[in-house]
Structures are given as C-alpha cells and as structure tokens.
Design a protein around this motif. Sequence first.
Motif, PDB file in Angstrom:
ATOM      1  N   PHE A   1       7.751   7.857  -5.947  1.00 18.30           N
ATOM      2  CA  PHE A   1       7.741   6.461  -6.383  1.00 18.30           C
ATOM      3  C   PHE A   1       6.307   5.938  -6.475  1.00 18.30           C
ATOM      4  O   PHE A   1       5.914   5.324  -7.483  1.00 18.30           O
ATOM      5  CB  PHE A   1       8.550   5.616  -5.402  1.00 18.30           C
ATOM      6  CG  PHE A   1       8.561   4.146  -5.711  1.00 18.30           C
ATOM      7  CD1 PHE A   1       9.247   3.657  -6.810  1.00 18.30           C
ATOM      8  CD2 PHE A   1       7.885   3.248  -4.896  1.00 18.30           C
ATOM      9  CE1 PHE A   1       9.264   2.291  -7.105  1.00 18.30           C
ATOM     10  CE2 PHE A   1       7.895   1.893  -5.168  1.00 18.30           C
ATOM     11  CZ  PHE A   1       8.590   1.418  -6.270  1.00 18.30           C
ATOM     12  N   GLU A   2       5.516   6.186  -5.458  1.00 19.66           N
ATOM     13  CA  GLU A   2       4.127   5.730  -5.473  1.00 19.66           C
ATOM     14  C   GLU A   2       3.335   6.428  -6.579  1.00 19.66           C
ATOM     15  O   GLU A   2       2.562   5.785  -7.306  1.00 19.66           O
ATOM     16  CB  GLU A   2       3.477   5.992  -4.116  1.00 19.66           C
ATOM     17  CG  GLU A   2       2.025   5.524  -4.032  1.00 19.66           C
ATOM     18  CD  GLU A   2       1.406   5.774  -2.668  1.00 19.66           C
ATOM     19  OE1 GLU A   2       0.235   5.392  -2.473  1.00 19.66           O
ATOM     20  OE2 GLU A   2       2.080   6.358  -1.795  1.00 19.66           O
ATOM     21  N   ARG A   3       3.552   7.716  -6.708  1.00 16.81           N
ATOM     22  CA  ARG A   3       2.787   8.469  -7.699  1.00 16.81           C
ATOM     23  C   ARG A   3       3.119   8.018  -9.128  1.00 16.81           C
ATOM     24  O   ARG A   3       2.235   7.885  -9.972  1.00 16.81           O
ATOM     25  CB  ARG A   3       3.062   9.964  -7.537  1.00 16.81           C
ATOM     26  CG  ARG A   3       2.090  10.842  -8.307  1.00 16.81           C
ATOM     27  CD  ARG A   3       2.251  12.307  -7.939  1.00 16.81           C
ATOM     28  NE  ARG A   3       1.271  13.124  -8.642  1.00 16.81           N
ATOM     29  CZ  ARG A   3       1.238  14.445  -8.613  1.00 16.81           C
ATOM     30  NH1 ARG A   3       2.141  15.105  -7.878  1.00 16.81           N
ATOM     31  NH2 ARG A   3       0.322  15.115  -9.289  1.00 16.81           N
ATOM     32  N   LEU A   4       4.406   7.778  -9.395  1.00 14.60           N
ATOM     33  CA  LEU A   4       4.791   7.345 -10.741  1.00 14.60           C
ATOM     34  C   LEU A   4       4.336   5.926 -11.033  1.00 14.60           C
ATOM     35  O   LEU A   4       3.976   5.610 -12.177  1.00 14.60           O
ATOM     36  CB  LEU A   4       6.309   7.484 -10.916  1.00 14.60           C
ATOM     37  CG  LEU A   4       6.838   8.918 -11.006  1.00 14.60           C
ATOM     38  CD1 LEU A   4       8.356   8.928 -11.118  1.00 14.60           C
ATOM     39  CD2 LEU A   4       6.209   9.664 -12.179  1.00 14.60           C
ATOM     40  N   ASN A   5       4.345   5.052 -10.041  1.00 12.21           N
ATOM     41  CA  ASN A   5       3.811   3.707 -10.259  1.00 12.21           C
ATOM     42  C   ASN A   5       2.326   3.756 -10.588  1.00 12.21           C
ATOM     43  O   ASN A   5       1.856   3.046 -11.495  1.00 12.21           O
ATOM     44  CB  ASN A   5       4.059   2.829  -9.031  1.00 12.21           C
ATOM     45  CG  ASN A   5       5.383   2.100  -9.086  1.00 12.21           C
ATOM     46  OD1 ASN A   5       5.515   1.094  -9.778  1.00 12.21           O
ATOM     47  ND2 ASN A   5       6.372   2.620  -8.385  1.00 12.21           N
ATOM     48  N   ASN A   6       1.595   4.590  -9.886  1.00 14.63           N
ATOM     49  CA  ASN A   6       0.166   4.747 -10.192  1.00 14.63           C
ATOM     50  C   ASN A   6      -0.028   5.350 -11.582  1.00 14.63           C
ATOM     51  O   ASN A   6      -0.956   4.964 -12.310  1.00 14.63           O
ATOM     52  CB  ASN A   6      -0.504   5.634  -9.137  1.00 14.63           C
ATOM     53  CG  ASN A   6      -0.582   4.970  -7.781  1.00 14.63           C
ATOM     54  OD1 ASN A   6      -0.562   3.740  -7.681  1.00 14.63           O
ATOM     55  ND2 ASN A   6      -0.669   5.759  -6.729  1.00 14.63           N
ATOM     56  N   TRP A   7       0.833   6.274 -11.948  1.00 14.46           N
ATOM     57  CA  TRP A   7       0.772   6.890 -13.284  1.00 14.46           C
ATOM     58  C   TRP A   7       1.006   5.842 -14.366  1.00 14.46           C
ATOM     59  O   TRP A   7       0.298   5.807 -15.380  1.00 14.46           O
ATOM     60  CB  TRP A   7       1.813   8.010 -13.338  1.00 14.46           C
ATOM     61  CG  TRP A   7       1.999   8.647 -14.682  1.00 14.46           C
ATOM     62  CD1 TRP A   7       1.221   9.596 -15.269  1.00 14.46           C
ATOM     63  CD2 TRP A   7       3.060   8.366 -15.598  1.00 14.46           C
ATOM     64  NE1 TRP A   7       1.740   9.927 -16.500  1.00 14.46           N
ATOM     65  CE2 TRP A   7       2.867   9.190 -16.717  1.00 14.46           C
ATOM     66  CE3 TRP A   7       4.162   7.508 -15.569  1.00 14.46           C
ATOM     67  CZ2 TRP A   7       3.723   9.175 -17.819  1.00 14.46           C
ATOM     68  CZ3 TRP A   7       5.027   7.484 -16.659  1.00 14.46           C
ATOM     69  CH2 TRP A   7       4.804   8.313 -17.760  1.00 14.46           C
ATOM     70  N   VAL A   8       1.990   4.973 -14.155  1.00 11.67           N
ATOM     71  CA  VAL A   8       2.256   3.903 -15.120  1.00 11.67           C
ATOM     72  C   VAL A   8       1.052   2.965 -15.227  1.00 11.67           C
ATOM     73  O   VAL A   8       0.613   2.604 -16.334  1.00 11.67           O
ATOM     74  CB  VAL A   8       3.528   3.121 -14.725  1.00 11.67           C
ATOM     75  CG1 VAL A   8       3.666   1.855 -15.563  1.00 11.67           C
ATOM     76  CG2 VAL A   8       4.760   3.991 -14.890  1.00 11.67           C
ATOM     77  N   ASP A   9       0.496   2.547 -14.099  1.00  8.87           N
ATOM     78  CA  ASP A   9      -0.665   1.656 -14.111  1.00  8.87           C
ATOM     79  C   ASP A   9      -1.844   2.282 -14.864  1.00  8.87           C
ATOM     80  O   ASP A   9      -2.601   1.588 -15.557  1.00  8.87           O
ATOM     81  CB  ASP A   9      -1.102   1.332 -12.683  1.00  8.87           C
ATOM     82  CG  ASP A   9      -0.158   0.374 -11.989  1.00  8.87           C
ATOM     83  OD1 ASP A   9       0.527  -0.402 -12.687  1.00  8.87           O
ATOM     84  OD2 ASP A   9      -0.091   0.402 -10.744  1.00  8.87           O
ATOM     85  N   LYS A  10      -1.973   3.560 -14.754  1.00  4.54           N
ATOM     86  CA  LYS A  10      -3.090   4.269 -15.379  1.00  4.54           C
ATOM     87  C   LYS A  10      -2.924   4.389 -16.893  1.00  4.54           C
ATOM     88  O   LYS A  10      -3.916   4.273 -17.636  1.00  4.54           O
ATOM     89  CB  LYS A  10      -3.210   5.659 -14.750  1.00  4.54           C
ATOM     90  CG  LYS A  10      -4.293   6.555 -15.350  1.00  4.54           C
ATOM     91  CD  LYS A  10      -4.289   7.920 -14.651  1.00  4.54           C
ATOM     92  CE  LYS A  10      -5.279   8.883 -15.276  1.00  4.54           C
ATOM     93  NZ  LYS A  10      -5.237  10.223 -14.615  1.00  4.54           N
ATOM     94  N   HIS A  11      -1.693   4.570 -17.364  1.00  2.00           N
ATOM     95  CA  HIS A  11      -1.504   4.972 -18.759  1.00  2.00           C
ATOM     96  C   HIS A  11      -0.810   3.937 -19.655  1.00  2.00           C
ATOM     97  O   HIS A  11      -0.933   4.034 -20.883  1.00  2.00           O
ATOM     98  CB  HIS A  11      -0.689   6.264 -18.818  1.00  2.00           C
ATOM     99  CG  HIS A  11      -1.386   7.451 -18.235  1.00  2.00           C
ATOM    100  ND1 HIS A  11      -2.463   8.055 -18.838  1.00  2.00           N
ATOM    101  CD2 HIS A  11      -1.151   8.151 -17.085  1.00  2.00           C
ATOM    102  CE1 HIS A  11      -2.862   9.074 -18.115  1.00  2.00           C
ATOM    103  NE2 HIS A  11      -2.091   9.163 -17.034  1.00  2.00           N
TER     104      HIS A  11
END
Length: 448
Positions: free
Chosen positions: A397-407
Amino acid sequence: MTVKHFEVNFDGLVGPTHNYAGLSFGNVASQSNAKAASSPRDAAKQGLQKMKALSDMGLQQGVFAPHERPDTYALRRLGFKGNDHEVIHAAATQAPELFQAVSSASSMWTANAATVSPSADTSNGKVHFTPANLTNKFHRSLEPVTSGRILQSMFNNPRHFEHHLHLPDNDHFGDEGAANHTRLCSDYGNAGVELFTYGRYAFDSSKPAPQKYPARQTYEACQALARLHGLSDENAVFMQQNPAVIDQGVFHNDVIAVGNQNVLFYHQQAFLNTDAKLREIQNKFGEKELFFIEVKDSEVSVQDAVQTYLFNTQLVATGAGTMAIIAPTECQENDRVASYLADLVSRDTPIRQVHYFDVKQSMRNGGGPACLRLRVALNDQELAAVNPAVMMNDSLFERLNNWVDKHYRDRLAVDDLRDPALLDESRTALDELTQILKLGSVYPFQQD
C-alpha cells in the motif's frame, strides 16, 4: 488437514490516463460527465484506499495492473504511421474520437476483465479464467489480450489454474466478464450455482431485447463460458436481464443485482421471468438457506439505483455467516437509498453492515466499487500459488501510493491526452509497476 477457502478481490489499479471522454453509450454516468477534467492521482489513491480498507477488515485483497495507454499499437493497425509521438499527433488531429478511445483507462473496471469459475465448480478441479472480449465498445475491445497476460502472470501455476482465450471477437459472442456473472454457494469451498446474465439472444432476433441501449452480453456467450469452464447443468443458471432496465442505463447486471454466498440482492425489475429463475436457483442450490433480497420500485427506483450504484456495491463475507456492503458515498448522500440501507441491516438477513467509500473519480466515469474488482474464490493451496507480489499489505500500500505520487498527474483534461509526454510518463510508470508486482513483460512496449 482442514482446507480453508477464501474469496479474494482483485481491484483494478487506475491507470495514468484516467479521463472523462464519455465513451460508453448506455452508461449514463459516463456520458453525463463527458469532457470534465479528471484527477488520475486522486482516482488511483481512492482505489488503493478501498483495497487497503478491505485488507484491514481481514479480507484477502489483491491488485490488478492497468493497461498501457494511449494504445499506439492499435493506431498503427488502423493506418497511422511514424514513431510513437508522430502516431499520437496524427491520430489526435485527424481522428480525435478514435484517439480518445485508445487513450481510455477503462481497464480499471476489473469486473470486466474476465469470468472466473472456482475449482469447486469445474469438471477438472481447477480455477478457470476467460478474459472478456468486450466487443460492444471499441475502447474496451482493446483489453482482452493484455488482461489475459496479466491474469496468467498472477495465476501462473498450471496445477491449479487454467486460462482460456477470450471468446471470438464478434458481437454474437459479446462477453462483459464478471459484471454479468454471479456465484452463489453455501461456502466458498462447496460447489456453487453460477448465474450467467445476458441481455439478448444473438441468433434469435424474435426474443426480447432492449431498444434504446445495446445489450452487451449474449446468451450464446454465457453458454460458451459455461462449456469452457467445465460446468455441469446443476451449477449453471442462465438469466436474461430485463431489457427495460438496460434501456434505463443498466448496462451490466452488476448495476442492478449483486450476490455472494447465500445472498442474492437485486432490484424488482432486474430480470425477466424472475420467479421461475429464482425457483431454478433454489432447486440447484439445495436445502441450505438461501436469501433472495428484492428491492421494490416503491423502496428504490431504477433511476436512484443507477445514480447511486446501490447494486454496484461489494457484498463481502465478514465471518460467522454475516456480510457487509461496500458502498460508494453516493448511496449515503441519497436519502432514499441511505434510508433503505439503514433498514436493510436491521432485518433478519446475513447483511449486517454498510461501509461507505469515496470512489467519486470512478463513479463519475460510470463504475462503482463492484466494477473495480474481480472476485476469485480460492482454497488455501490455490491462494499460496497466486503471485504474492500482487497481494495487498501495508508495505505494498505504501509503495503503490508513493508510485502514484511519483508518476501520476493531478489533473487531466481530455485535450491533455494528445500530449506525447503522457505516453512516456505512462510507460515509465508501468515498467516500474511490473517490477513492483513482479508481473514480467506483460505490456507490448516491454515485449518490443
């Protein structure tokens, strides 16, 4: 050793090109929000929040990756030439409606990704997957090949899983996947009754059919799916959706009915020949208790059901024979629907709770909580054979949220789709995502 059984929800992760082009004729919500600006970032985060919340409730929850868009490969098949940026510019300039279609992020609605039959129902004791061909809408007909690759990467153990090619790409076999398929059972590990809902007969135009909006699922497609999955006559029921409700914007059965385990929750106008079909379901279900919860017109109109997606909710088992409804906040904001749900949880049925979630970015594009997920019933051995990297937990969950924020972009207007940088951004994001989810090379740009 006791074998455990689960229903796992695999939610579609919203893609970077999430937009409101209003592409889906017959989907009232989609058309009513056409051309408005969207927020891909908010849409993806809303979906992730729902996934995490269900995981925190103790349910098994997975992630289904989005597709590559814009689909430059489809544009090349249609005669556009040059490098990717030249193809995008030419298509956006010369055929803007076509370009909007190949830029759709509609794969987010994973209920349309496939039809799934669990091992308890099938003749060879494997879980069967058939990607939906989605022939009725051009923008969705681009999905089945990539959906099939993603499914095979997630469920890649041939001992437990069997994958079929999508049905022929012809409207006679129009197949919209799990959105027109419901499974009832006393327990996820027991043989169930699979309900296949169709809107018309492809080879008999004398039979009832909608007049205003298209019937996307055919009787012939439903029969083919049951044959492919090795279902017997005793665990398949074929039900026709009421053509009159299709013409009121009920484009899939999951907009007017939802079922889980021993509950079928449906609107009074959902089906044709309702009484006869309910008797058939009860006869095949056996002597164990089965709840048919009918919502009458006087309680909730079809219009209110469509506007709030009362039936496009998730009906999830919460243990000890009880269930909860996962509903969009639109249900809470409609006085009639909210009042109905408040009364429903006080009745003597398994449904005891309602949880409301904000998925407005999806709702405005014509899909609610149930559209976002593909349900797969698995035993513990089958669950252990699923690609573990796609299963939701705190870390993912944390990793995908960071991925969304990045891209992801915070705002996207339909005109922004022609920006060639969007394709580069999307491919960079998806390439990283396949590494996070350990999917391998499922996208055409990776295979090239």
